[in-house]
Design a protein around this motif. Structure first.
Motif, PDB file in Angstrom:
ATOM      1  N   GLY A 213       2.734   4.013   3.645  1.00 37.93           N
ATOM      2  CA  GLY A 213       3.341   2.843   3.036  1.00 37.93           C
ATOM      3  C   GLY A 213       4.810   2.689   3.392  1.00 37.93           C
ATOM      4  O   GLY A 213       5.483   3.648   3.760  1.00 37.93           O
ATOM      5  N   VAL A 214       5.308   1.484   3.236  1.00 38.67           N
ATOM      6  CA  VAL A 214       6.682   1.134   3.575  1.00 38.67           C
ATOM      7  C   VAL A 214       7.682   2.001   2.812  1.00 38.67           C
ATOM      8  O   VAL A 214       8.699   2.424   3.365  1.00 38.67           O
ATOM      9  N   ASP A 215       7.385   2.299   1.556  1.00 39.51           N
ATOM     10  CA  ASP A 215       8.326   3.014   0.694  1.00 39.51           C
ATOM     11  C   ASP A 215       8.290   4.531   0.851  1.00 39.51           C
ATOM     12  O   ASP A 215       9.086   5.228   0.250  1.00 39.51           O
ATOM     13  N   GLU A 216       7.376   5.055   1.629  1.00 38.18           N
ATOM     14  CA  GLU A 216       7.239   6.508   1.703  1.00 38.18           C
ATOM     15  C   GLU A 216       7.417   7.079   3.100  1.00 38.18           C
ATOM     16  O   GLU A 216       7.311   8.283   3.293  1.00 38.18           O
ATOM     17  N   VAL A 217       7.709   6.252   4.074  1.00 36.40           N
ATOM     18  CA  VAL A 217       7.794   6.680   5.460  1.00 36.40           C
ATOM     19  C   VAL A 217       9.063   7.482   5.740  1.00 36.40           C
ATOM     20  O   VAL A 217      10.146   7.119   5.294  1.00 36.40           O
ATOM     21  N   GLU A 218       8.888   8.582   6.465  1.00 34.70           N
ATOM     22  CA  GLU A 218      10.013   9.362   6.984  1.00 34.70           C
ATOM     23  C   GLU A 218       9.763   9.519   8.473  1.00 34.70           C
ATOM     24  O   GLU A 218       8.940  10.340   8.894  1.00 34.70           O
TER      25      GLU A 218
ATOM     26  N   TYR B  18       0.837  -1.194   0.000  1.00 33.55           N
ATOM     27  CA  TYR B  18       0.000   0.000   0.000  1.00 33.55           C
ATOM     28  C   TYR B  18       0.872   1.244   0.000  1.00 33.55           C
ATOM     29  O   TYR B  18       1.916   1.294   0.626  1.00 33.55           O
ATOM     30  N   ILE B  19       0.388   2.257  -0.713  1.00 34.08           N
ATOM     31  CA  ILE B  19       1.112   3.516  -0.819  1.00 34.08           C
ATOM     32  C   ILE B  19       0.098   4.613  -1.146  1.00 34.08           C
ATOM     33  O   ILE B  19      -0.923   4.342  -1.780  1.00 34.08           O
ATOM     34  N   THR B  20       0.366   5.820  -0.694  1.00 31.44           N
ATOM     35  CA  THR B  20      -0.514   6.932  -1.038  1.00 31.44           C
ATOM     36  C   THR B  20      -0.177   7.420  -2.447  1.00 31.44           C
ATOM     37  O   THR B  20       0.891   7.117  -2.988  1.00 31.44           O
ATOM     38  N   ARG B  21      -1.070   8.204  -3.026  1.00 34.60           N
ATOM     39  CA  ARG B  21      -0.827   8.754  -4.369  1.00 34.60           C
ATOM     40  C   ARG B  21       0.432   9.614  -4.357  1.00 34.60           C
ATOM     41  O   ARG B  21       1.253   9.547  -5.257  1.00 34.60           O
ATOM     42  N   ALA B  22       0.610  10.420  -3.311  1.00 33.97           N
ATOM     43  CA  ALA B  22       1.788  11.291  -3.228  1.00 33.97           C
ATOM     44  C   ALA B  22       3.069  10.458  -3.145  1.00 33.97           C
ATOM     45  O   ALA B  22       4.063  10.783  -3.794  1.00 33.97           O
ATOM     46  N   GLY B  23       3.058   9.387  -2.369  1.00 38.31           N
ATOM     47  CA  GLY B  23       4.224   8.517  -2.257  1.00 38.31           C
ATOM     48  C   GLY B  23       4.534   7.831  -3.572  1.00 38.31           C
ATOM     49  O   GLY B  23       5.691   7.727  -3.988  1.00 38.31           O
ATOM     50  N   TYR B  24       3.488   7.367  -4.256  1.00 42.87           N
ATOM     51  CA  TYR B  24       3.659   6.719  -5.555  1.00 42.87           C
ATOM     52  C   TYR B  24       4.258   7.701  -6.558  1.00 42.87           C
ATOM     53  O   TYR B  24       5.204   7.368  -7.275  1.00 42.87           O
ATOM     54  N   ASP B  25       3.713   8.904  -6.594  1.00 43.19           N
ATOM     55  CA  ASP B  25       4.205   9.917  -7.527  1.00 43.19           C
ATOM     56  C   ASP B  25       5.663  10.282  -7.240  1.00 43.19           C
ATOM     57  O   ASP B  25       6.444  10.509  -8.167  1.00 43.19           O
ATOM     58  N   ARG B  26       6.029  10.320  -5.951  1.00 44.89           N
ATOM     59  CA  ARG B  26       7.413  10.634  -5.570  1.00 44.89           C
ATOM     60  C   ARG B  26       8.382   9.543  -6.050  1.00 44.89           C
ATOM     61  O   ARG B  26       9.432   9.840  -6.611  1.00 44.89           O
ATOM     62  N   LEU B  27       8.005   8.272  -5.858  1.00 44.15           N
ATOM     63  CA  LEU B  27       8.857   7.170  -6.334  1.00 44.15           C
ATOM     64  C   LEU B  27       8.956   7.167  -7.854  1.00 44.15           C
ATOM     65  O   LEU B  27      10.028   6.947  -8.425  1.00 44.15           O
ATOM     66  N   ARG B  28       7.834   7.419  -8.502  1.00 45.00           N
ATOM     67  CA  ARG B  28       7.802   7.434  -9.969  1.00 45.00           C
ATOM     68  C   ARG B  28       8.675   8.576 -10.515  1.00 45.00           C
ATOM     69  O   ARG B  28       9.410   8.403 -11.482  1.00 45.00           O
ATOM     70  N   ALA B  29       8.601   9.739  -9.867  1.00 43.44           N
ATOM     71  CA  ALA B  29       9.419  10.882 -10.289  1.00 43.44           C
ATOM     72  C   ALA B  29      10.906  10.560 -10.123  1.00 43.44           C
ATOM     73  O   ALA B  29      11.720  10.907 -10.990  1.00 43.44           O
ATOM     74  N   GLU B  30      11.261   9.902  -9.011  1.00 48.14           N
ATOM     75  CA  GLU B  30      12.658   9.516  -8.811  1.00 48.14           C
ATOM     76  C   GLU B  30      13.114   8.553  -9.902  1.00 48.14           C
ATOM     77  O   GLU B  30      14.204   8.688 -10.460  1.00 48.14           O
ATOM     78  N   LEU B  31      12.264   7.580 -10.232  1.00 40.82           N
ATOM     79  CA  LEU B  31      12.600   6.611 -11.279  1.00 40.82           C
ATOM     80  C   LEU B  31      12.850   7.313 -12.614  1.00 40.82           C
ATOM     81  O   LEU B  31      13.873   7.076 -13.270  1.00 40.82           O
ATOM     82  N   PHE B  32      11.946   8.199 -13.009  1.00 41.39           N
ATOM     83  CA  PHE B  32      12.105   8.885 -14.296  1.00 41.39           C
ATOM     84  C   PHE B  32      13.280   9.851 -14.287  1.00 41.39           C
ATOM     85  O   PHE B  32      13.945  10.028 -15.309  1.00 41.39           O
TER      86      PHE B  32
ATOM     87  N   ALA C 105      11.328  10.840  10.856  1.00 43.31           N
ATOM     88  CA  ALA C 105      11.604  12.149  11.449  1.00 43.31           C
ATOM     89  C   ALA C 105      10.381  13.066  11.364  1.00 43.31           C
ATOM     90  O   ALA C 105      10.284  14.037  12.105  1.00 43.31           O
ATOM     91  N   GLN C 106       9.458  12.747  10.473  1.00 38.99           N
ATOM     92  CA  GLN C 106       8.251  13.555  10.314  1.00 38.99           C
ATOM     93  C   GLN C 106       7.046  12.913  10.994  1.00 38.99           C
ATOM     94  O   GLN C 106       5.905  13.252  10.700  1.00 38.99           O
ATOM     95  N   GLY C 107       7.291  11.937  11.866  1.00 41.77           N
ATOM     96  CA  GLY C 107       6.203  11.303  12.593  1.00 41.77           C
ATOM     97  C   GLY C 107       5.407  10.325  11.759  1.00 41.77           C
ATOM     98  O   GLY C 107       4.229  10.075  12.036  1.00 41.77           O
ATOM     99  N   GLN C 108       6.019   9.758  10.749  1.00 45.00           N
ATOM    100  CA  GLN C 108       5.339   8.803   9.891  1.00 45.00           C
ATOM    101  C   GLN C 108       5.795   7.396  10.257  1.00 45.00           C
ATOM    102  O   GLN C 108       6.968   7.184  10.555  1.00 45.00           O
ATOM    103  N   ILE C 109       4.851   6.451  10.237  1.00 38.21           N
ATOM    104  CA  ILE C 109       5.188   5.060  10.500  1.00 38.21           C
ATOM    105  C   ILE C 109       4.606   4.196   9.396  1.00 38.21           C
ATOM    106  O   ILE C 109       3.603   4.541   8.769  1.00 38.21           O
ATOM    107  N   SER C 110       5.241   3.074   9.154  1.00 40.14           N
ATOM    108  CA  SER C 110       4.786   2.134   8.148  1.00 40.14           C
ATOM    109  C   SER C 110       3.558   1.394   8.656  1.00 40.14           C
ATOM    110  O   SER C 110       3.456   1.067   9.841  1.00 40.14           O
ATOM    111  N   TRP C 111       2.663   1.076   7.765  1.00 44.82           N
ATOM    112  CA  TRP C 111       1.435   0.374   8.145  1.00 44.82           C
ATOM    113  C   TRP C 111       1.713  -1.042   8.624  1.00 44.82           C
ATOM    114  O   TRP C 111       0.848  -1.665   9.242  1.00 44.82           O
TER     115      TRP C 111
END
Length: 187
Positions: free
Chosen positions: A133-138, A30-44, A140-146
């Motif tokens: 999601g596992v791939d988008e957690v930071e 599972y991943i949010t749209r923002a996390g998916y877009d961030r990974l996709r942008a890094e890939l491209f 330091a910003q209070g985010q945890i993986s599901w």
């Protein structure tokens, strides 16, 4: 054996040092749209910009002759392997990604993926975390993986519930104080 017959990747290109983030139980990533877009942008960005730039440097360095002591060539080849490894990793993660719109639960009081949850422990210390999601957690910003223990304990709980979290020292009780979801995007 002659060095001419060894693969260059035998030296440092082990996939063992790839981050081995497997999908959670059930095979979901599972991943949010923002996390998916961030990974996709890094890939491209890696495919369209960084890799061609490094290939050009390696080509230039190779044309200078002796490659054994050519720092640009050696570093460039190493960097290309790192880029290719990251491209493979991102491609695999994006293939199995399941984008979740957390705003569908906006206004609800039950904890689901994408929620920002405030809870208090037995000492009354309040903590606010966002379950992502596992791939988008930071962290330091209070985010945890599901898939983290805290998130697993909180999922499906409602405001006012007390959940039990197994910790190395025993069991800790967490009181769910508030649940917030992103506001749905207007079209």
């Amino acid at each position: 054996m002659s060095k001419a017959f060894t693969r260059e990747s035998d030296q440092d290109d082990d996939d063992d040092d790839l981050p081995t983030v497997a999908p959670a139980p059930g095979g979901k990533n599972y991943i949010t749209r923002a996390g998916y877009d961030r990974l996709r942008a890094e890939l491209f960005q890696l495919i369209d910009e960084e890799r061609p730039r490094i290939v050009e440097v390696v080509h230039w360095a190779a044309s200078n002759g002796d490659r054994s002591e050519n720092g640009d060539y050696l570093y460039g080849k190493k960097r290309l392997r790192e880029i290719d490894r990251r491209i493979r990793f991102l491609t695999k993660r994006l293939e199995i990604a399941e984008v979740v719109d957390a705003s569908l639960h906006h206004g609800g009081d039950q904890v689901f993926f994408g929620a920002t949850v405030t809870y208090a422990d037995a000492d009354g210390k309040e903590t606010t975390v966002t379950i992502l999601g596992v791939d988008e957690v930071e962290s330091a910003q209070g985010q945890i993986s599901w898939v983290s223990p805290v998130a697993r304990a909180l999922l499906k709980a409602r405001v006012g519930n007390v959940v039990r979290l197994s910790v190395p020292g025993g069991v800790q009780e967490l009181d769910v104080l508030a649940v917030h979801f992103p506001v749905p995007a207007t079209r």
